[in-house]
Design an enzyme around this catalytic site. Structure first.
Site, PDB file in Angstrom:
ATOM      1  N   GLY A   3       0.824  -1.214   0.000  1.00 11.09           N
ATOM      2  CA  GLY A   3       0.000   0.000   0.000  1.00 11.09           C
ATOM      3  C   GLY A   3       0.854   1.258   0.000  1.00 11.09           C
ATOM      4  N   GLY A   6      -0.508   4.749  -0.977  1.00  8.30           N
ATOM      5  CA  GLY A   6      -1.670   5.251  -0.240  1.00  8.30           C
ATOM      6  C   GLY A   6      -1.336   6.452   0.627  1.00  8.30           C
ATOM      7  N   ARG A  31      -1.534  -0.562  -7.356  1.00 12.69           N
ATOM      8  CA  ARG A  31      -1.517   0.379  -8.478  1.00 12.69           C
ATOM      9  C   ARG A  31      -0.087   0.476  -8.985  1.00 12.69           C
ATOM     10  NH1 ARG A  31      -3.630   5.645  -5.736  1.00 12.69           N
ATOM     11  NH2 ARG A  31      -3.085   4.550  -3.842  1.00 12.69           N
ATOM     12  N   ASP A  47      -0.291  -7.548  -5.120  1.00  9.34           N
ATOM     13  CA  ASP A  47      -1.670  -7.665  -4.653  1.00  9.34           C
ATOM     14  C   ASP A  47      -1.582  -8.471  -3.353  1.00  9.34           C
ATOM     15  OD1 ASP A  47      -4.192  -8.567  -4.060  1.00  9.34           O
ATOM     16  OD2 ASP A  47      -4.663  -9.273  -6.080  1.00  9.34           O
ATOM     17  N   TYR A 136     -15.094  -2.157   8.743  1.00  5.27           N
ATOM     18  CA  TYR A 136     -13.733  -1.645   8.915  1.00  5.27           C
ATOM     19  C   TYR A 136     -13.246  -1.938  10.343  1.00  5.27           C
ATOM     20  CZ  TYR A 136      -9.920   1.804   8.996  1.00  5.27           C
ATOM     21  OH  TYR A 136      -8.704   2.429   9.107  1.00  5.27           O
ATOM     22  N   LYS A 140     -10.295  -4.336  11.870  1.00  4.17           N
ATOM     23  CA  LYS A 140      -9.204  -3.774  12.682  1.00  4.17           C
ATOM     24  C   LYS A 140      -9.038  -4.538  13.998  1.00  4.17           C
ATOM     25  CE  LYS A 140      -7.479  -0.654   9.951  1.00  4.17           C
ATOM     26  NZ  LYS A 140      -6.206  -0.938   9.285  1.00  4.17           N
TER      27      LYS A 140
HETATM   28  N1  SER Z   1      -9.039   7.457   9.167  1.00  6.99           N
HETATM   29  C1  SER Z   1      -9.711   6.244   8.874  1.00  6.99           C
HETATM   30  C2  SER Z   1     -11.006   6.468   8.213  1.00  6.99           C
HETATM   31  O1  SER Z   1     -11.537   7.541   8.306  1.00  6.99           O
HETATM   32  C3  SER Z   1      -9.979   5.468  10.116  1.00  6.99           C
HETATM   33  O2  SER Z   1      -8.846   4.827  10.516  1.00  6.99           O
HETATM   34  O3  SER Z   1     -11.519   5.564   7.641  1.00  6.99           O
END
Ligand code: SER
Length: 317
Positions: A3, A6, A31, A47, A136, A140
Site C-alpha cells: 500500500g 496510499g 496500483r 496484490d 472496517y 481492525k
Molecule cells: N481514518 C480512517 C477512516 O476515516 C480510520 O482509521 O476511515
C-alpha cells in the site's frame, strides 16, 4: 511496504528511505508507480491477497520488516464489506504467514475505528471494550488479535498503532470518515469554502502525518522488552470537531465559510468511534510525544497547499 502509494505509504516510504537508505526499502502497491513521481528505489506490483506474489518479493529483496499498509478505509469498506474483509483480513493473513516463514517483523496500522458504540467514548482507555459495528472496525479488531496471536504463537515481531484521523497534504486519503478534515483544508484553499459531510460537533482525535510517520518509526525501533501492548497502541495528537477546525482555518484564511450536508453513513461511522482516546500506554512504553497541535497543523497545511494549488505565495500570518 504494501500500500505504498496510499495516504500513509506515500510519506512513510520516503521517511524510511532517508533513514535507512534508498535501496533498503521496497515500495509495493496494487496500483502502478506513477511515472515521473521523483521517487527512486525499488517498486514492485503486489496484490496483498496473493501470497505467492508477496513471498516472491520478500525473498527476492531479502526483506526483514513488512510495513503492511494496504487496506480499504472505513466508508469505502462499508460500501463493499466483502471486498473489505478479503483485502483487509486476507491481506494481513498472507503478510503474517510470509513473515512467519521468512522471519520478518510486521507493522500493521490499527485505528480509532477498532472501537465501537459500547466503548467508553471519552478518553477511551488502552484496554477496553472493542465491539465495533462497522466492517472496517471488525477487520481492525480482528487484525489486532491476529497480530498478537502470531506474536505469542510464532514469535513474529508484530507491532501496531491505533491511528486517529490523519491529515496530510501529500497523498489524498481514499474513502475514510476522518477525511473531512483533509477535504476542508483543500476546500479552504481552492474555493474559500467547504461543505462538510459530518455534523459540526463530531469530535475525534486527529494527527498530522509527520507525527504519524515518526510514531511508526519510533514504535518499530522501540526496545521489545519495554512493550506490553504491541497490537495496538492508542495514539493521539489533537482533538477537534468540524466546527473547531473551520474556526482554526478561518484564523489563517479570513472569510472561510463552512456549511453542512450530513452523510448518514459516514456520520454513523463517526458516531461509533471514540470522542477522544487515552494514549498513556504509548507515552509510557516507548516515549510517544506529539509535535503538531491544531494551530501548527493548520499553518503548515495551508501554507503548503497554497503553494501547491495556487502560484502566489499566501502564507499564514
Ligand atoms: N481514518 C480512517 C477512516 O476515516 C480510520 O482509521 O476511515
Amino acid at each position: 511496504m504494501t500500500g505504498a502509494l496510499g495516504q500513509i505509504g506515500s510519506e512513510l516510504v520516503s521517511a524510511l528511505r532517508s533513514r535507512y537508505g534508498v535501496d533498503r526499502v521496497v515500495a509495493s502497491d496494487v496500483r502502478m508507480h506513477p511515472r515521473g513521481s521523483g521517487q527512486n528505489g525499488a517498486f514492485e506490483y503486489v496484490d496483498v491477497t496473493n501470497g505467492r506474489q508477496l513471498q516472491g518479493v520478500v525473498r527476492r529483496h531479502g526483506v526483514d520488516t513488512i510495513y503492511h499498509l494496504a487496506a480499504l478505509l472505513s466508508a469505502v469498506a462499508e460500501e463493499k464489506p466483502q471486498v473489505a474483509w478479503n483485502v483487509n483480513m486476507g491481506g494481513l493473513y498472507r503478510v503474517l504467514e510470509v513473515a512467519r516463514e521468512n522471519h520478518c517483523a510486521v507493522f500493521h496500522p490499527s485505528s480509532i475505528g477498532a472501537f465501537g458504540p459500547g466503548t467508553p467514548r471519552e478518553a477511551t482507555p488502552q484496554d477496553t471494550i472493542q465491539r465495533p459495528n462497522t466492517i472496517y472496525g471488525v477487520t481492525k479488531v480482528s487484525a489486532e488479535l491476529l497480530c498478537d496471536y502470531y506474536h505469542h504463537r510464532f514469535q513474529v515481531e508484530t507491532r501496531g498503532l491505533r491511528f486517529p484521523g490523519l491529515i496530510s497534504h501529500v497523498a489524498p486519503p481514499g474513502g475514510g470518515t476522518s477525511d473531512y478534515a483533509v477535504e476542508m483544508f483543500f476546500g479552504a484553499i481552492r474555493h474559500g469554502r467547504y461543505t462538510c459531510f459530518l455534523r459540526p460537533d463530531s469530535s475525534m482525535d486527529m494527527m498530522f502525518m509527520p507525527d504519524a510517520i515518526r510514531a511508526t518509526i519510533e514504535l518499530m525501533e522501540a526496545d521489545a522488552n519495554k512493550l506490553i501492548h504491541r497490537n495496538a497502541f492508542n495514539l493521539t495528537a489533537m482533538n477537534f470537531n468540524p466546527r473547531d477546525l473551520a474556526a482554526a482555518i478561518a484564523v489563517c484564511r479570513p472569510g472561510f465559510e463552512i456549511d453542512y450536508e450530513v452523510d448518514p453513513v459516514r456520520q454513523a461511522i463517526a458516531d461509533s468511534w471514540p470522542l477522544s482516546v487515552d494514549d498513556r500506554a504509548a507515552r509510557e512504553e516507548w516515549g510517544w510525544r506529539p509535535e503538531y497541535d491544531l494551530a501548527r497543523t493548520c499553518e503548515e497545511m495551508l501554507d503548503v497547499l497554497a503553494k501547491k494549488l495556487k502560484p502566489e505565495d499566501e502564507r499564514c500570518p
